[in-house]
Design a protein around this motif. Sequence first.
Motif, PDB file in Angstrom:
ATOM      1  N   ASP A 174       1.127  -1.235   0.248  1.00 51.87           N
ATOM      2  CA  ASP A 174      -0.515  -0.055   0.104  1.00 51.87           C
ATOM      3  C   ASP A 174       1.243   1.456  -0.242  1.00 51.87           C
ATOM      4  N   GLU A 175       2.478   1.043   0.649  1.00 57.63           N
ATOM      5  CA  GLU A 175       3.250   2.357   0.507  1.00 57.63           C
ATOM      6  C   GLU A 175       4.494   2.577   0.070  1.00 57.63           C
ATOM      7  N   THR A 176       3.690   1.293  -1.603  1.00 61.33           N
ATOM      8  CA  THR A 176       4.413   1.283  -2.589  1.00 61.33           C
ATOM      9  C   THR A 176       4.882   2.293  -3.785  1.00 61.33           C
ATOM     10  N   PRO A 177       4.668   3.723  -4.207  1.00 53.15           N
ATOM     11  CA  PRO A 177       3.869   4.201  -5.264  1.00 53.15           C
ATOM     12  C   PRO A 177       4.231   3.746  -6.659  1.00 53.15           C
ATOM     13  N   PRO A 178       4.067   3.346  -7.061  1.00 55.83           N
ATOM     14  CA  PRO A 178       3.521   2.945  -8.666  1.00 55.83           C
ATOM     15  C   PRO A 178       4.753   3.402  -9.590  1.00 55.83           C
ATOM     16  N   GLY A 179       5.380   2.678 -10.164  1.00 62.82           N
ATOM     17  CA  GLY A 179       6.490   2.354 -10.906  1.00 62.82           C
ATOM     18  C   GLY A 179       6.145   3.040 -12.408  1.00 62.82           C
ATOM     19  N   ARG A 189       3.233  -1.901  -9.486  1.00 58.02           N
ATOM     20  CA  ARG A 189       3.819  -1.930  -8.032  1.00 58.02           C
ATOM     21  C   ARG A 189       4.209  -3.832  -8.207  1.00 58.02           C
ATOM     22  N   GLN A 190       5.692  -3.190  -8.049  1.00 59.93           N
ATOM     23  CA  GLN A 190       6.701  -4.724  -8.097  1.00 59.93           C
ATOM     24  C   GLN A 190       6.498  -5.401  -6.295  1.00 59.93           C
ATOM     25  N   ILE A 191       6.685  -6.574  -6.438  1.00 61.23           N
ATOM     26  CA  ILE A 191       7.056  -7.405  -4.984  1.00 61.23           C
ATOM     27  C   ILE A 191       8.047  -7.201  -4.498  1.00 61.23           C
ATOM     28  N   THR A 192       9.427  -7.416  -5.276  1.00 63.91           N
ATOM     29  CA  THR A 192      10.089  -6.261  -4.886  1.00 63.91           C
ATOM     30  C   THR A 192      10.229  -5.600  -4.023  1.00 63.91           C
ATOM     31  N   ASP A 193       9.766  -4.507  -4.578  1.00 61.58           N
ATOM     32  CA  ASP A 193       9.921  -2.868  -4.113  1.00 61.58           C
ATOM     33  C   ASP A 193       9.112  -2.811  -3.233  1.00 61.58           C
ATOM     34  N   ALA A 194       8.153  -4.166  -2.190  1.00 66.54           N
ATOM     35  CA  ALA A 194       7.659  -4.092  -1.518  1.00 66.54           C
ATOM     36  C   ALA A 194       8.479  -4.359  -0.239  1.00 66.54           C
ATOM     37  N   ILE A 195       9.442  -5.551  -0.882  1.00 67.67           N
ATOM     38  CA  ILE A 195       9.786  -6.656  -0.117  1.00 67.67           C
ATOM     39  C   ILE A 195      10.970  -5.755   0.524  1.00 67.67           C
ATOM     40  N   ALA A 196      11.517  -4.419  -0.603  1.00 73.96           N
ATOM     41  CA  ALA A 196      12.878  -3.695  -0.177  1.00 73.96           C
ATOM     42  C   ALA A 196      11.950  -3.036   0.592  1.00 73.96           C
ATOM     43  N   ARG A 197      11.418  -2.040   0.882  1.00 73.93           N
ATOM     44  CA  ARG A 197      10.242  -1.697   2.540  1.00 73.93           C
ATOM     45  C   ARG A 197      10.518  -2.637   3.524  1.00 73.93           C
ATOM     46  N   GLN A 198      10.158  -3.881   3.297  1.00 81.63           N
ATOM     47  CA  GLN A 198      10.411  -4.724   4.971  1.00 81.63           C
ATOM     48  C   GLN A 198      11.646  -4.733   5.355  1.00 81.63           C
ATOM     49  N   ILE A 199      12.936  -4.538   4.122  1.00 78.73           N
ATOM     50  CA  ILE A 199      14.107  -4.781   4.670  1.00 78.73           C
ATOM     51  C   ILE A 199      14.128  -3.173   5.356  1.00 78.73           C
TER      52      ILE A 199
END
Length: 292
Positions: A218-223, A228-238
């Motif tokens: 939800d917090e990942t902006p569209p690219g 929206r890519q799952i790797t970006d959301a995982i990067a936010r987890q890290i």
Amino acid sequence: MSQRVTTAVILAAGLGTRMLPATKAVPKEMLPVVDRPLIDYCVDEAVAAGISRIVFVIAEGKESILEHFRAGARVETALRETGNQALADSLAAIAAKAEFHAVYQPKQLGIAHAVACARAYIEGEPFALLFPDDVILGERSCTAQLVEAYEQTGGTAIAVEQVADTDVPQYGIVDPIDDANPARLRRVVEKPRLEEAPSRLGIVGRYVLGASILRHIDETPPGKNGERQITDAIARQIAAGEPVSALRFEGRRYDTGRPLGYIVANVAAAMRRPELAGGLRERLAPLLEGEC
């Protein structure tokens, strides 16, 4: 103690353009590998990991996936009427593998968007994510291995494998802190140039995603193209300090999203079946020797 993983999301909303014209009217996930559709291999892998609920993310026109996993299909009824109970029972067993649900992704807006379409079934809990394009054959379910890694490390666990230098720009590449297996990650890099890649470990289509992933999506902006890519959301987890680990799994992966990989997957799956392996080897020998 980590929450148990009881749900799997299987992504099946893609157009299958790399396998046209075969996928013009037939969902690519329903293409057969020997005598079973691709998506059936995913389901079996998830069920072998102790998963009891499966959510398909599909697009309009892919309802045949649901029909395959529905009890009492027309062919099953016809078989019973003609007295072929054994074959009918084998079809009925497909629907009994798990509790099946489906949600629609109305527009292709990236993997993370597809995952979020299944929100009603995964909110607040960890879940497995599987891509049917990747058929993984081995003695142990890849998803079961990931669930074990998740239980060991918590957070998110990602399946990875060594990829060739020439393939690095086609993958998400992970940056592990050490050589442990599973290994905690510093970062993930989406499709880097070879000289910028932190390792040669590429992400394949199997994940166990921690319960926080929807918030990060939800917090990942569209690219690019609004996706929206799952790797970006995982990067936010890290970045948030959550544990994200990579597992070098046991087994052999076949990319069935391309014709060559699809053909090889069929041969590999057939060679694992004693009733087919010998005859297939005999038929292939003259082809490999250049005879048609």
